[in-house]
Design a protein around this motif. Structure first.
Motif, PDB file in Angstrom:
ATOM      1  N   GLY A 115      63.746  38.269  28.670  1.00  0.00           N
ATOM      2  CA  GLY A 115      64.436  36.883  28.842  1.00  0.00           C
ATOM      3  C   GLY A 115      63.691  35.843  28.932  1.00  0.00           C
ATOM      4  N   ALA A 116      64.312  34.937  29.911  1.00  0.00           N
ATOM      5  CA  ALA A 116      63.496  33.454  29.150  1.00  0.00           C
ATOM      6  C   ALA A 116      62.727  33.570  30.117  1.00  0.00           C
ATOM      7  N   THR A 117      62.978  34.302  31.460  1.00  0.00           N
ATOM      8  CA  THR A 117      61.378  33.673  32.466  1.00  0.00           C
ATOM      9  C   THR A 117      60.189  34.592  32.369  1.00  0.00           C
ATOM     10  N   SER A 118      59.099  33.521  33.019  1.00  0.00           N
ATOM     11  CA  SER A 118      58.016  33.983  32.495  1.00  0.00           C
ATOM     12  C   SER A 118      57.563  34.953  33.872  1.00  0.00           C
ATOM     13  N   ILE A 119      56.525  36.016  32.581  1.00  0.00           N
ATOM     14  CA  ILE A 119      56.317  37.410  33.952  1.00  0.00           C
ATOM     15  C   ILE A 119      54.992  37.553  33.994  1.00  0.00           C
ATOM     16  N   PRO A 120      54.456  38.396  35.293  1.00  0.00           N
ATOM     17  CA  PRO A 120      52.686  37.736  35.206  1.00  0.00           C
ATOM     18  C   PRO A 120      52.698  39.166  34.778  1.00  0.00           C
ATOM     19  N   PHE A 121      50.938  39.029  34.146  1.00  0.00           N
ATOM     20  CA  PHE A 121      50.807  40.314  33.647  1.00  0.00           C
ATOM     21  C   PHE A 121      50.142  41.117  34.789  1.00  0.00           C
ATOM     22  N   PRO A 122      50.253  42.364  34.217  1.00  0.00           N
ATOM     23  CA  PRO A 122      49.381  43.227  35.878  1.00  0.00           C
ATOM     24  C   PRO A 122      47.562  43.012  36.013  1.00  0.00           C
ATOM     25  N   GLU A 123      47.360  42.726  36.985  1.00  0.00           N
ATOM     26  CA  GLU A 123      45.445  42.214  36.948  1.00  0.00           C
ATOM     27  C   GLU A 123      44.992  43.171  36.096  1.00  0.00           C
ATOM     28  N   VAL A 124      43.794  43.417  34.445  1.00  0.00           N
ATOM     29  CA  VAL A 124      43.142  43.914  33.974  1.00  0.00           C
ATOM     30  C   VAL A 124      41.704  43.268  34.870  1.00  0.00           C
ATOM     31  N   PHE A 125      41.621  42.728  33.842  1.00  0.00           N
ATOM     32  CA  PHE A 125      40.189  41.870  34.396  1.00  0.00           C
ATOM     33  C   PHE A 125      40.043  41.874  35.567  1.00  0.00           C
ATOM     34  N   PRO A 126      39.858  41.233  36.827  1.00  0.00           N
ATOM     35  CA  PRO A 126      39.846  41.063  38.209  1.00  0.00           C
ATOM     36  C   PRO A 126      38.682  39.648  38.087  1.00  0.00           C
ATOM     37  N   ARG A 127      40.092  38.133  38.981  1.00  0.00           N
ATOM     38  CA  ARG A 127      40.148  37.129  38.423  1.00  0.00           C
ATOM     39  C   ARG A 127      39.008  36.409  39.534  1.00  0.00           C
ATOM     40  N   GLN A 128      37.851  37.006  39.976  1.00  0.00           N
ATOM     41  CA  GLN A 128      37.314  36.998  40.825  1.00  0.00           C
ATOM     42  C   GLN A 128      36.000  36.617  39.696  1.00  0.00           C
ATOM     43  N   GLY A 129      34.841  35.649  40.625  1.00  0.00           N
ATOM     44  CA  GLY A 129      33.889  34.584  40.151  1.00  0.00           C
ATOM     45  C   GLY A 129      32.695  35.764  39.429  1.00  0.00           C
ATOM     46  N   ILE A 130      31.994  35.487  38.222  1.00  0.00           N
ATOM     47  CA  ILE A 130      30.621  35.582  38.585  1.00  0.00           C
ATOM     48  C   ILE A 130      29.791  34.668  37.939  1.00  0.00           C
ATOM     49  N   ASP A 131      28.852  34.611  39.554  1.00  0.00           N
ATOM     50  CA  ASP A 131      28.239  33.599  39.547  1.00  0.00           C
ATOM     51  C   ASP A 131      27.069  33.695  38.280  1.00  0.00           C
ATOM     52  N   LEU A 132      27.093  32.291  36.787  1.00  0.00           N
ATOM     53  CA  LEU A 132      25.922  32.867  36.059  1.00  0.00           C
ATOM     54  C   LEU A 132      24.833  31.897  36.414  1.00  0.00           C
ATOM     55  N   GLY A 133      24.947  31.563  37.086  1.00  0.00           N
ATOM     56  CA  GLY A 133      23.466  30.588  37.698  1.00  0.00           C
ATOM     57  C   GLY A 133      24.099  28.980  37.737  1.00  0.00           C
ATOM     58  N   VAL A 134      24.755  28.283  36.600  1.00  0.00           N
ATOM     59  CA  VAL A 134      24.996  26.920  36.694  1.00  0.00           C
ATOM     60  C   VAL A 134      26.426  26.865  37.406  1.00  0.00           C
ATOM     61  N   VAL A 135      27.582  28.322  37.305  1.00  0.00           N
ATOM     62  CA  VAL A 135      28.840  27.733  37.326  1.00  0.00           C
ATOM     63  C   VAL A 135      29.220  29.691  37.170  1.00  0.00           C
ATOM     64  N   THR A 136      30.495  29.337  38.329  1.00  0.00           N
ATOM     65  CA  THR A 136      30.733  31.006  38.265  1.00  0.00           C
ATOM     66  C   THR A 136      31.914  30.471  37.588  1.00  0.00           C
ATOM     67  N   VAL A 137      31.847  31.877  37.171  1.00  0.00           N
ATOM     68  CA  VAL A 137      33.480  32.118  36.080  1.00  0.00           C
ATOM     69  C   VAL A 137      33.848  33.336  36.592  1.00  0.00           C
ATOM     70  N   SER A 138      35.750  32.905  35.956  1.00  0.00           N
ATOM     71  CA  SER A 138      36.170  34.487  36.492  1.00  0.00           C
ATOM     72  C   SER A 138      35.801  35.493  35.305  1.00  0.00           C
ATOM     73  N   GLN A 139      35.874  36.589  35.637  1.00  0.00           N
ATOM     74  CA  GLN A 139      35.777  37.816  34.946  1.00  0.00           C
ATOM     75  C   GLN A 139      36.436  37.979  33.743  1.00  0.00           C
ATOM     76  N   LEU A 140      37.680  37.829  34.434  1.00  0.00           N
ATOM     77  CA  LEU A 140      38.899  37.814  32.953  1.00  0.00           C
ATOM     78  C   LEU A 140      39.011  36.679  31.539  1.00  0.00           C
ATOM     79  N   TYR A 141      38.217  35.770  32.101  1.00  0.00           N
ATOM     80  CA  TYR A 141      37.840  34.504  31.348  1.00  0.00           C
ATOM     81  C   TYR A 141      36.398  34.786  30.613  1.00  0.00           C
TER      82      TYR A 141
END
Lengths: 295, 255
Positions: A115-141
């Motif tokens: 179908g044409a509707t958007s489907i969310p992908f089951p969470e595989v990598f947590p979206r929670q951020g990791i602090d890289l010092g300068v900036v926090t980045v989502s683990q997924l990213y």
């Protein structure tokens, strides 16, 4: 400042996925002189297949991911055997038309089944951020970025150090010369399609993880074009760097242009402005080159 | 070793380029296929090597025999495996690949990696100029170096027969002499069969033992090199001398 850095990092992550898909496009173009207009649809189908495998079999993500890659190989082989091999010797333009047709069919399959509707992908990598010092980045990213980098490094090594990689570079350099060395061209074309489909599939799964699934994913094929044109249609390194540039530009455009102009949806358009500007100055792209002058 | 019998070749289903030619290359010998531009020399080579198809050509009738075995219309893939290597007009190197990679591609049909490495070392030693430039992309080589590379690359496949198309193309007279000297040296030391296509008739007859003259898709004259050198027609139209040994142009000029 955080906002700006966030946009840049977003851009780099999305851009690395663009790079990977662009690599597939460039690869097919270099080996077969055909621009594959079904690249975005391959990406889309990869994402849907991975989701389907996870939902139906309940297998862990990694296994589903590998099975998706397997599916992409089979799909590429099927396309090559059933359609493209019969087009051997046909003008490149005719084959390009056929790839558009393949794209339409794949999109119809997705629309019909999911179908044409958007489907969310089951969470595989947590979206929670990791602090890289300068900036926090989502683990997924972070994961998406590292996975696409790993795939590109893998294929880079494949082209540089393996015998099949050498034969593929040779075929890209001169098809006729390769043929006269006894290289079976159909086999090389098939490998180009397989690699291209696999990187698209990986791109699809990663994009699906980030943005969810919808037939709109096929639009990535068009989005990757600025990266490919910017890098030069014939340069793999160029496509890789340009993918990241396009990703960053798109995010910066999306982040700032709305406030500046009061218009919505300028983000995805920004790379195309840049594309046109670059083609004015350098018609062969930033890294593409004219043929080496033959004596 | 190679026998071509009554070969007819047609391009794009209509244009007849070869109209029933027959020739023969004995094992270990060099045979020259001579003639003017457009006589069909290159087509004859492509018909043997299987490179005709990608140009839109096809063998309409006739036979190609390799050591008695019919190989008419075989693809390049099969012909290379049978030991027939075609060095095409214009060399057709891989311009983006280095000299070394080009040579490795020549050994595509070979599977034994140790032997490939040995051959590579051997030919780099034989062509010191190529050894110096082994890491340079082939597109940046000079014309002479490119021709050497094209020949060396063909030899990397350990061929039993080499089809050599217009090795003198685009080279200075001095370089042409050098290239021909090397070709003769390789042919004699390796005992290879060579089918040489060349517009420079004089030079070709110096290194070939037998020759065929192709005109408009037919074989007009054939004979040993010595016979051909004495042939009146050849002297008039290809060697630029008449029976008296004077230049045709000189003779035509008013005294």
């Amino acid at each position: 400042m955080d906002y700006f850095l966030g946009l840049i990092i977003n851009g780099i992550v999305v851009g690395s996925i663009y790079s990977m898909v662009a690599l597939g496009l460039v690869l097919i173009y270099k080996a077969t002189e055909v621009v594959n207009f079904a690249q975005g649809e391959l990406l889309m189908i990869g994402a849907y297949i991975c989701l389907e495998i996870i939902q139906v079999t309940g297998m862990p993500f990694l296994v589903s991911f590998l099975m998706t890659m397997g599916f992409m190989v089979i799909l590429a082989l099927a396309i090559e055997r059933l359609v493209l091999r019969r087009m051997m010797g046909a003008p490149a333009l005719a084959v390009i038309m056929v790839t558009i047709g393949i794209g339409i069919i794949l999109r119809a399959v997705v629309l019909g089944v999911w179908g044409a509707t958007s489907i969310p992908f089951p969470e595989v990598f947590p979206r929670q951020g990791i602090d890289l010092g300068v900036v926090t980045v989502s683990q997924l990213y972070l994961w998406s970025f590292m996975l696409s980098l790993a795939f590109m490094a893998m294929f880079g090594a494949f082209f540089k150090f393996t015998r099949v990689g050498l034969v593929m570079r040779a075929t890209a350099s001169s098809r006729k010369a390769a043929e006269s060395m006894g290289v079976p061209l159909t086999k090389i074309f098939a490998i180009a399609w397989i690699i291209s489909a696999v990187v698209s599939g990986v791109g699809g799964v990663l994009t699906g993880n980030i943005a969810g699934l919808s037939p709109e994913l096929s639009f990535y094929g068009v989005k990757v074009f600025p990266a490919v044109i910017l890098g030069g249609l014939d340069s793999i390194v160029g496509a890789t760097i340009s993918g990241v540039i396009i990703g960053v530009l798109e995010n910066l455009g999306g982040g700032y242009l709305k406030d500046l102009t009061g218009l919505h949806g300028l983000g995805p358009v920004a790379p195309f402005f840049i594309l046109v500007a670059i083609l004015w100055v350098r018609p062969t792209g930033l890294f593409g080159r004219k043929d080496i002058e033959k004596l | 070793m190679l026998q071509v019998q009554d070969l007819r070749v047609i391009y794009n289903r209509v244009v007849r380029v070869l109209d029933g030619i027959s020739f023969e290359v004995p094992a270990g010998r060099m045979v020259a296929l001579l003639g003017a531009n457009g006589a069909g020399k290159s087509t004859a080579l492509k018909a043997v090597s299987g490179m005709l198809r990608s140009d839109g050509g096809a063998v309409a009738s006739g036979r190609v025999l390799l050591e008695g075995r019919t190989v008419t219309g075989y693809s390049a893939v099969r012909m290379v495996r049978l030991g027939v290597m075609h060095v095409m007009e214009g060399r057709f190197l891989f311009p983006d690949l280095t000299v070394k990679e080009n040579l490795e591609m020549g050994a595509y049909s070979q599977k034994d990696r140790r032997r490939i490495a040995k051959d590579l070392a051997q030919w780099l030693e034989f062509f010191p100029r190529l050894a110096e430039r082994r890491s340079t992309p082939a597109g940046y080589l000079s014309g002479g170096e490119q021709q050497m590379l094209a020949i060396a690359r063909a030899l990397m496949s350990r061929p039993r027969m080499v089809l050599l198309d217009e090795p003198s193309m685009g080279l200075s007279p001095l370089l042409v002499r050098e290239v021909f000297r090397i070709i003769r040296q390789i042919q004699q030391s390796q005992g290879l069969a060579f089918l040489l296509v060349e517009q420079n008739v004089k030079l070709a007859l110096e290194i070939a033992s037998y020759g065929y003259v192709l005109e408009q898709g037919c074989i007009r004259i054939e004979g040993t090199s010595d016979e051909l050198k004495q042939n009146k027609h050849l002297q008039d139209f290809y060697l630029g001398i008449n029976g008296n040994g004077t230049d045709r142009c000189q003779q035509a000029a008013p005294q």
